[in-house]
Scaffold this active site. Structure first.
Site, PDB file in Angstrom:
ATOM      1  N   GLY A   1       0.843  -1.193   0.000  1.00  0.00           N
ATOM      2  CA  GLY A   1       0.000   0.000   0.000  1.00  0.00           C
ATOM      3  C   GLY A   1       0.874   1.237   0.000  1.00  0.00           C
ATOM      4  O   GLY A   1       2.053   1.166   0.366  1.00  0.00           O
TER       5      GLY A   1
ATOM      6  N   GLN B   1       3.192   9.912   1.443  1.00  0.00           N
ATOM      7  CA  GLN B   1       4.496   9.234   1.577  1.00  0.00           C
ATOM      8  C   GLN B   1       5.466   9.625   0.454  1.00  0.00           C
ATOM      9  O   GLN B   1       6.663   9.390   0.575  1.00  0.00           O
ATOM     10  CB  GLN B   1       4.319   7.705   1.619  1.00  0.00           C
ATOM     11  CG  GLN B   1       3.619   7.237   2.894  1.00  0.00           C
ATOM     12  CD  GLN B   1       3.432   5.740   2.918  1.00  0.00           C
ATOM     13  OE1 GLN B   1       2.499   5.216   2.314  1.00  0.00           O
ATOM     14  NE2 GLN B   1       4.325   5.038   3.593  1.00  0.00           N
TER      15      GLN B   1
ATOM     16  N   CYS C   1       5.735  -0.355   7.603  1.00  0.00           N
ATOM     17  CA  CYS C   1       5.418   0.873   6.879  1.00  0.00           C
ATOM     18  C   CYS C   1       6.652   1.324   6.121  1.00  0.00           C
ATOM     19  O   CYS C   1       7.748   1.338   6.674  1.00  0.00           O
ATOM     20  CB  CYS C   1       4.974   1.958   7.865  1.00  0.00           C
ATOM     21  SG  CYS C   1       4.540   3.498   7.037  1.00  0.00           S
ATOM     22  N   LEU C   2       6.470   1.679   4.858  1.00  0.00           N
ATOM     23  CA  LEU C   2       7.605   2.106   4.032  1.00  0.00           C
ATOM     24  C   LEU C   2       8.228   3.386   4.575  1.00  0.00           C
ATOM     25  O   LEU C   2       9.385   3.676   4.262  1.00  0.00           O
ATOM     26  CB  LEU C   2       7.154   2.292   2.577  1.00  0.00           C
ATOM     27  CG  LEU C   2       6.686   0.995   1.891  1.00  0.00           C
ATOM     28  CD1 LEU C   2       6.070   1.305   0.528  1.00  0.00           C
ATOM     29  CD2 LEU C   2       7.833   0.004   1.747  1.00  0.00           C
TER      30      LEU C   2
ATOM     31  N   HIS D   1      -4.642   1.313   7.466  1.00  0.00           N
ATOM     32  CA  HIS D   1      -3.274   1.846   7.621  1.00  0.00           C
ATOM     33  C   HIS D   1      -3.070   3.038   6.668  1.00  0.00           C
ATOM     34  O   HIS D   1      -2.518   4.071   7.065  1.00  0.00           O
ATOM     35  CB  HIS D   1      -2.282   0.707   7.340  1.00  0.00           C
ATOM     36  CG  HIS D   1      -0.841   1.087   7.264  1.00  0.00           C
ATOM     37  ND1 HIS D   1       0.101   0.607   8.147  1.00  0.00           N
ATOM     38  CD2 HIS D   1      -0.147   1.881   6.398  1.00  0.00           C
ATOM     39  CE1 HIS D   1       1.293   1.105   7.833  1.00  0.00           C
ATOM     40  NE2 HIS D   1       1.173   1.866   6.773  1.00  0.00           N
ATOM     41  N   GLU D   2      -3.540   2.900   5.429  1.00  0.00           N
ATOM     42  CA  GLU D   2      -3.348   3.978   4.433  1.00  0.00           C
ATOM     43  C   GLU D   2      -4.195   5.196   4.767  1.00  0.00           C
ATOM     44  O   GLU D   2      -3.733   6.332   4.617  1.00  0.00           O
ATOM     45  CB  GLU D   2      -3.674   3.484   3.017  1.00  0.00           C
ATOM     46  CG  GLU D   2      -2.853   2.305   2.506  1.00  0.00           C
ATOM     47  CD  GLU D   2      -1.368   2.432   2.742  1.00  0.00           C
ATOM     48  OE1 GLU D   2      -0.848   3.560   2.812  1.00  0.00           O
ATOM     49  OE2 GLU D   2      -0.698   1.381   2.877  1.00  0.00           O
TER      50      GLU D   2
ATOM     51  N   HIS E   1      -2.601   7.334   7.237  1.00  0.00           N
ATOM     52  CA  HIS E   1      -1.585   8.233   6.665  1.00  0.00           C
ATOM     53  C   HIS E   1      -2.215   9.555   6.221  1.00  0.00           C
ATOM     54  O   HIS E   1      -1.620  10.620   6.384  1.00  0.00           O
ATOM     55  CB  HIS E   1      -0.910   7.597   5.447  1.00  0.00           C
ATOM     56  CG  HIS E   1       0.234   6.678   5.760  1.00  0.00           C
ATOM     57  ND1 HIS E   1       1.357   7.091   6.433  1.00  0.00           N
ATOM     58  CD2 HIS E   1       0.446   5.377   5.460  1.00  0.00           C
ATOM     59  CE1 HIS E   1       2.202   6.066   6.534  1.00  0.00           C
ATOM     60  NE2 HIS E   1       1.674   5.010   5.956  1.00  0.00           N
TER      61      HIS E   1
END
Ligand code: GNR
Ligand code: NI
Length: 174
Positions: free
Chosen positions: A46, A51, A94-95, A136-137, A140
């Site tokens: 995702g 990000q 998480c990236l 999760h997204e 963000h």
């Protein structure tokens, strides 16, 4: 299509709230394509626009397995319209927090309303990893990271280590 750099915590951008898009245009689709390419290259399941430094309510998700055909889903202005009382635990990464993982409890199922790649209003029922990833997204988009659900001690430790990594990289470049 061009892959973009992923912003790593700590960075104040990651704590800002993203703004909705007024309409879905060719520029939006170009952003979605770049995000998808960035996510696959990472690799991740995702990615939220913030990000890559774009404060817009846009996310891409693909939870298909390695051997299966890619199944990207594009979400513009996503809104959660239902969450189950039942919760489940998933090991999240998480990236923007590379190298750190933690079990996070979230509603098992959710329903999400959004505009798709073509700007069409859509609703999706999600469960399992897809449900977790969508939540999760969307976090963000509201400036929330998974470490915010951990104890202050664990969260501070992770962020401190990431900060040190950044400083070390800066030193190596100078
Ligand atoms: O690649 C990712 N894996 C992941 C695993 C469990 C729960 C959420 C995620 S999302 C993450 C990519 C990312 O940072 N998206 O914002
Ligand atoms: Ni993330």
């Amino acid at each position: 299509m061009s892959p973009r750099n992923i912003i790593i915590e700590p960075d104040p951008i990651l704590r800002k709230k993203s703004e909705p898009l007024e309409q879905v245009t060719d520029d939006t689709r170009k952003l979605l394509d770049d995000m998808l390419q960035t996510m696959y290259a990472a690799p991740g399941i995702g990615l939220a626009a913030v990000q890559i430094g774009i404060l817009r309510r846009v996310i891409v998700v693909d939870v298909s397995k390695k051997e299966e055909k890619r199944e990207p889903i594009f979400f513009i202005n996503p809104e959660i319209t239902f969450t189950s009382k039942e919760t489940s635990l998933f090991e999240e990464g998480c990236l923007s927090l590379p190298g750190y993982f933690a079990e996070i409890e979230r509603p098992s199922k959710c329903k999400v309303r959004y505009l798709d790649y073509n700007g069409k209003q859509t609703e999706l029922d999600a469960e399992g990893l897809l449900s977790t990833c969508i939540q999760h997204e969307i976090d963000h988009l509201n400036g929330i990271l998974f470490v915010d659900y951990l104890s202050k001690l664990k969260k501070d430790m992770i962020i401190k280590k990431l900060q040190k990594q950044k400083k070390d990289i800066d030193k190596a470049i100078l």
